[in-house]
Design an enzyme around this catalytic site. Structure first.
Site, PDB file in Angstrom:
ATOM      1  N   GLU A 253      15.741  -1.014 -17.559  1.00 12.01           N
ATOM      2  CA  GLU A 253      14.558  -0.276 -17.092  1.00 12.01           C
ATOM      3  C   GLU A 253      13.699  -1.205 -16.244  1.00 12.01           C
ATOM      4  O   GLU A 253      13.860  -2.426 -16.309  1.00 12.01           O
ATOM      5  CB  GLU A 253      13.765   0.252 -18.290  1.00 12.01           C
ATOM      6  CG  GLU A 253      13.100  -0.852 -19.076  1.00 12.01           C
ATOM      7  CD  GLU A 253      12.993  -0.573 -20.571  1.00 12.01           C
ATOM      8  OE1 GLU A 253      13.812   0.199 -21.108  1.00 12.01           O
ATOM      9  OE2 GLU A 253      12.100  -1.153 -21.188  1.00 12.01           O
TER      10      GLU A 253
ATOM     11  N   LYS B 283      10.805  -3.595 -14.842  1.00 14.51           N
ATOM     12  CA  LYS B 283       9.829  -4.497 -15.440  1.00 14.51           C
ATOM     13  C   LYS B 283       8.530  -4.264 -14.676  1.00 14.51           C
ATOM     14  O   LYS B 283       8.408  -4.647 -13.512  1.00 14.51           O
ATOM     15  CB  LYS B 283      10.289  -5.949 -15.312  1.00 14.51           C
ATOM     16  CG  LYS B 283       9.351  -6.932 -15.990  1.00 14.51           C
ATOM     17  CD  LYS B 283       9.965  -8.319 -16.027  1.00 14.51           C
ATOM     18  CE  LYS B 283       9.161  -9.282 -16.886  1.00 14.51           C
ATOM     19  NZ  LYS B 283       7.787  -9.458 -16.468  1.00 14.51           N
TER      20      LYS B 283
ATOM     21  N   ASP C 179       4.766  -4.473 -13.456  1.00 11.78           N
ATOM     22  CA  ASP C 179       3.881  -5.610 -13.252  1.00 11.78           C
ATOM     23  C   ASP C 179       2.436  -5.181 -13.491  1.00 11.78           C
ATOM     24  O   ASP C 179       1.766  -4.701 -12.591  1.00 11.78           O
ATOM     25  CB  ASP C 179       4.064  -6.127 -11.818  1.00 11.78           C
ATOM     26  CG  ASP C 179       3.628  -7.562 -11.685  1.00 11.78           C
ATOM     27  OD1 ASP C 179       3.324  -8.180 -12.722  1.00 11.78           O
ATOM     28  OD2 ASP C 179       3.587  -8.066 -10.557  1.00 11.78           O
TER      29      ASP C 179
ATOM     30  N   TYR D 173       7.191   1.004 -23.168  1.00 13.54           N
ATOM     31  CA  TYR D 173       8.589   0.608 -23.095  1.00 13.54           C
ATOM     32  C   TYR D 173       9.202   0.145 -24.419  1.00 13.54           C
ATOM     33  O   TYR D 173      10.349  -0.282 -24.430  1.00 13.54           O
ATOM     34  CB  TYR D 173       8.803  -0.471 -22.037  1.00 13.54           C
ATOM     35  CG  TYR D 173       7.853  -1.653 -22.194  1.00 13.54           C
ATOM     36  CD1 TYR D 173       7.949  -2.504 -23.287  1.00 13.54           C
ATOM     37  CD2 TYR D 173       6.867  -1.910 -21.250  1.00 13.54           C
ATOM     38  CE1 TYR D 173       7.089  -3.561 -23.449  1.00 13.54           C
ATOM     39  CE2 TYR D 173       6.000  -2.974 -21.394  1.00 13.54           C
ATOM     40  CZ  TYR D 173       6.118  -3.791 -22.496  1.00 13.54           C
ATOM     41  OH  TYR D 173       5.260  -4.831 -22.655  1.00 13.54           O
TER      42      TYR D 173
ATOM     43  N   LYS E 198      14.470 -11.184 -12.798  1.00 13.95           N
ATOM     44  CA  LYS E 198      13.305 -11.234 -11.911  1.00 13.95           C
ATOM     45  C   LYS E 198      13.728 -11.095 -10.452  1.00 13.95           C
ATOM     46  O   LYS E 198      14.673 -11.748 -10.005  1.00 13.95           O
ATOM     47  CB  LYS E 198      12.582 -12.576 -12.085  1.00 13.95           C
ATOM     48  CG  LYS E 198      12.039 -12.796 -13.484  1.00 13.95           C
ATOM     49  CD  LYS E 198      10.695 -12.147 -13.671  1.00 13.95           C
ATOM     50  CE  LYS E 198       9.624 -13.006 -13.033  1.00 13.95           C
ATOM     51  NZ  LYS E 198       8.292 -12.611 -13.444  1.00 13.95           N
TER      52      LYS E 198
ATOM     53  N   CYS F 114     -21.041 -11.993  18.133  1.00 14.73           N
ATOM     54  CA  CYS F 114     -19.752 -11.319  18.278  1.00 14.73           C
ATOM     55  C   CYS F 114     -18.791 -12.177  19.111  1.00 14.73           C
ATOM     56  O   CYS F 114     -19.146 -12.603  20.208  1.00 14.73           O
ATOM     57  CB  CYS F 114     -19.956  -9.967  18.955  1.00 14.73           C
ATOM     58  SG  CYS F 114     -18.406  -9.155  19.348  1.00 14.73           S
TER      59      CYS F 114
ATOM     60  N   CYS G 164     -18.267 -10.160  22.597  1.00 17.88           N
ATOM     61  CA  CYS G 164     -19.312  -9.893  23.598  1.00 17.88           C
ATOM     62  C   CYS G 164     -20.555 -10.738  23.379  1.00 17.88           C
ATOM     63  O   CYS G 164     -21.534 -10.598  24.096  1.00 17.88           O
ATOM     64  CB  CYS G 164     -19.680  -8.418  23.586  1.00 17.88           C
ATOM     65  SG  CYS G 164     -20.589  -7.934  22.114  1.00 17.88           S
TER      66      CYS G 164
ATOM     67  N   CYS H 245     -21.016  -5.937  14.937  1.00 13.82           N
ATOM     68  CA  CYS H 245     -21.499  -6.072  16.307  1.00 13.82           C
ATOM     69  C   CYS H 245     -22.017  -4.704  16.696  1.00 13.82           C
ATOM     70  O   CYS H 245     -21.269  -3.724  16.664  1.00 13.82           O
ATOM     71  CB  CYS H 245     -20.335  -6.481  17.220  1.00 13.82           C
ATOM     72  SG  CYS H 245     -20.723  -6.238  18.966  1.00 13.82           S
TER      73      CYS H 245
ATOM     74  N   CYS I 225     -19.306  -3.228  23.539  1.00 18.58           N
ATOM     75  CA  CYS I 225     -18.495  -4.416  23.270  1.00 18.58           C
ATOM     76  C   CYS I 225     -17.040  -4.115  23.663  1.00 18.58           C
ATOM     77  O   CYS I 225     -16.458  -3.124  23.186  1.00 18.58           O
ATOM     78  CB  CYS I 225     -18.597  -4.755  21.785  1.00 18.58           C
ATOM     79  SG  CYS I 225     -17.439  -5.998  21.254  1.00 18.58           S
TER      80      CYS I 225
END
Ligand code: IVH
Length: 704
Positions: free
Chosen positions: A139, A141, A143, A252, A348, A442, A445, A460, A465
């Site tokens: 099944e 894994k 995270d 699980y 893994k 900026c 510009c 900005c 611009c």
């Protein structure tokens, strides 16, 4: 052993990190010296991982150190001490939630990385199980953050984090916010008085993305990755905030159970596969459909290789697969070490983290003028892609992570999630690192930047611009807006730089004679481009509105706006109250629309579009025909759809005369639910008047 945060000085940290790296390459003198140094290094890595949630080693490196220590201790058993990392489960607890002991220690998993590791593991399994008749259950894994759930007499009485494996934190109140976890289940009907179920708290990649977009829009820094989001959220002190985050869970394993007096163990509780299917059948979020049973390790290996290619197709992040001996009686015979069960192993997938050097930071200007810092790093391959640019989102992220030019940084690219910098490895600093200086003006510009009190981005505010103008044109021509094929970002930029495309209306006045002389623009491509531009003049009004790039106006809002007027210029006289009365338009959006249409330069742009012949009338094209099969019916889609794209389905409804609503109300006729539908589904059920359809039922209804 009890550790406290801050027990290591930064000098210790640097020394122990180097020590760990060194031990991966060479032993230190005698075996007894090596054993001592390995323990120190592993203790340090554990502390960073479990106590500080701030890992310093890759999983594989940690495993190699652990294996090395185990190997030496096996050779020199007289050197094994009670406090060796090999002699205990884990350690470290944070103290914000009450500590509780797990009914059965929450162990870890041994890792494998390739076919050879798996073949070795299979051989050991058959020896330990004393049979060749093994079946393996495989099944994903997941995270996320591991969790233990205890049900007494069918009721959820406790949810706890893993903690140090023996003691965890009681986060029952937060666990109860996770709607995937049933508060009660018919366990007693099967004679089960108490059960401890283990699983992973996860966050849907889409939910995570949406949540982060919202955070950015609200001026908060985004959360790092789905895993951190899940584990961080589980330990938030405010349960209502937990609820908002839309966590999910996948269960699980059944780690322990007690039968009621006189009850007989149900047959399903003989195998792992059976148990999870049984849990699933009672409404628990077990990965029933993601489990596969195999008779040989070769089949397992082939499945692992194939699955790794598809890892991004799952809605949740997965970092590998878990292979478990299916038969519980054999699991018992095989037993466990203090660290992991011998009947299970993790396979893994290739790492999606890497370290690199932060070379410099560039500041990019977006369509609405917000400045985004982008880290340029030494190019590094992560999960099959070379990463050299990583967004840093905003100034707060840089400050919070304390990033500096010259830092060694840990970079992660999780699935389709964009790469990001997890953190600088501060223990590797030399002192030559330079602070990141945020610009005051900026970069495109040179206008002075502004930052509103409730926003994270510097902005900005020069509407002319040049970078903003180019970005606005790109957006106007993009697929979801005016859909002008071949006028993509690169061509817009090219034309804009050459002065051929000064602004949005300029799309309709390009000097084609000059384009024809340019490299890469043959007769045919110019004709195609001209045709695409010409066709765009007839796009429905909502596409124009979306293309204008009004802040906070996405596609759905653009549709709502378009259907509320006859001509685009009607908005010149609309006020906030009128706008707020429209479905799903709140005060923030209303204000932004009013501001947009009040500006002279926007009015001028709209005038120019009109003169160019762009449709600004709501003629209900692309909208609902009054005589369609679904005329007068209202629809809403929710959850993750797997049979069709939401936008396509909405277009189908509209083509047949139906209307899409923005929320569940008494006006809604049909709610189409995909996977993981949440509050909308609940609200619809409560109302009782809404027809709730699966995707397939929907397709039947519209006869498709
Ligand atoms: S079984 C006795 N199955 O991986 C250990 N673990 O690296 C039982 N995990 O702490 C673990 N998906 O939080 C198992 N399908 C799965 C899993 C899984 C994710 C996590 C779990 C564990 C960690 C070990």
């Amino acid at each position: 052993m009890v550790y406290f945060a801050g027990m290591y000085t930064s000098a210790d940290e640097k020394r122990l990190y180097d020590q760990a790296k060194q031990l991966l390459l060479n032993d230190a003198g005698s075996a007894s010296d090596t054993i001592l140094l390995l323990r120190e290094a592993i203790n340090y890595a554990d502390w960073k991982y479990y106590v500080q949630s701030d890992p310093v080693l890759a999983d594989k490196e940690y495993d190699d150190l652990y294996k090395k220590l185990k190997h030496l201790e096996d050779q020199y058993p007289e050197q094994v001490t009670a406090d060796s990392p090999t002699q205990r489960v884990a350690m470290g607890l944070s103290e914000r939630f009450p500590a509780v002991s797990h009914l059965v220690p929450m162990l870890s998993l041994e890792n494998t990385y390739n076919a050879e590791d798996l073949t070795d593991w299979d051989r050991k399994c058959r020896e330990l199980a004393e049979t060749d008749e093994l079946t393996y259950c495989v099944e994903p894994k997941y995270d996320g953050a591991s969790v233990s759930l205890v049900y007494d007499d069918g009721n959820l009485v406790r949810g706890a984090t893993r903690g140090d494996g023996v003691m965890g934190e009681d986060v029952t109140i937060n666990v109860k916010q996770i709607k995937a976890i049933p508060l009660s289940a018919p366990l007693l009907q099967y004679g089960i008085r108490q059960v401890e179920i283990r699983g992973e708290i996860v966050i849907h990649k889409k939910v995570f993305e949406t949540y982060n977009k919202q955070r950015i829009a609200d001026g908060q820094p985004p959360l790092a990755n789905p895993r951190n989001a899940a584990s961080g959220t589980l330990r938030i002190l405010d349960p209502s905030e937990v609820r908002k985050r839309g966590l999910n869970a996948i269960l699980y394993s059944i780690s322990d159970y007690t039968l009621a007096d006189g009850a007989v163990r149900p047959d399903v509780l003989k195998t792992h596969y059976g148990s999870l299917q049984w849990l699933y059948s009672m409404g628990f979020p077990a990965p029933a459909r993601e489990m596969k049973v195999f008779k040989t390790i070769d089949e397992v290996i082939a499945y692992c290789a194939d699955f790794e290619l598809r890892r991004d197709d799952l809605p949740f992040e997965v970092d590998g697969l878990v292979i478990k001996v299916n038969d519980y009686a054999l699991q018992d015979r095989m037993g466990m070490t203090s660290h992991h069960p011998r009947w299970a192993v993790a396979y893994k997938f290739k790492a999606r983290q890497a370290t690199s050097k932060l070379l410099r930071v560039e500041f990019q200007v977006g369509r609405v003028g917000s400045i985004t810092p982008v880290a340029k790093i030494e190019p590094v391959p992560i999960g099959g892609v070379t990463v050299s640019s990583v967004s840093l989102f905003n100034e707060d992220v840089i400050r919070e992570k304390d990033l500096r030019i010259g830092d060694t940084v840990l970079v992660e690219r999780a699935g389709d999630v964009i790469p990001y910098i997890v953190k600088p490895l501060t223990e590797l600093r030399t002192g030559d690192e330079q602070p990141i200086v945020y610009p005051t003006h900026c970069p495109a510009c040179a206008s002075l930047l502004e930052r509103l009190p409730d926003e994270a981005a510097w902005r900005c505010i020069n509407i002319n611009c040049p970078v903003q103008v180019a970005e606005r044109i790109i957006h106007f021509a993009s697929k979801d807006a005016m859909d002008i094929r071949s006028l993509g970002a690169a061509n817009v930029q090219k034309f804009h730089d050459l002065g051929l495309l000064p602004d949005i209306p300029g799309i309709y006045h390009i000097d084609w004679e000059r384009v024809k002389g340019m490299d890469g623009f043959g007769e045919k491509s110019v004709t195609n481009l001209q045709q695409a531009i010409e066709q765009s003049k007839g796009q429905p009004l909502y596409r124009v509105i979306f293309g204008l790039g009004i802040r906070h106006v996405g596609e759905t809002t653009a549709k709502t706006l378009a259907s509320a007027v006859v001509h685009l210029t009607d908005f010149y006289s609309w006020n906030i109250e009128q706008l707020s009365a429209l479905q799903d338009i709140g005060p923030k959006v209303a204000q932004s629309v009013v501001d947009f249409f009040a500006r002279d330069e926007n009015k001028r742009m709209i005038e120019l579009l009109q003169t160019a012949g762009v449709n600004l009338i709501n003629d209900h094209r692309g909208q609902r025909p009054a005589d369609g099969a679904l005329a007068g019916k209202t629809f809403l889609f929710t959850g993750t759809l797997s049979h069709f794209k939401r936008s396509d389905a909405e277009a189908m409804v509209e083509a047949k005369g139906g209307a899409i609503l923005g929320g569940v109300s008494s006006k809604l006729n049909y709610l189409i639910v995909g996977e993981d539908a949440g509050s909308k589904l609940e609200k619809a059920k409560k109302l009782g008047s809404v027809n709730i359809l699966t995707e397939v039922e929907f397709l039947d209804l519209i006869g498709s």
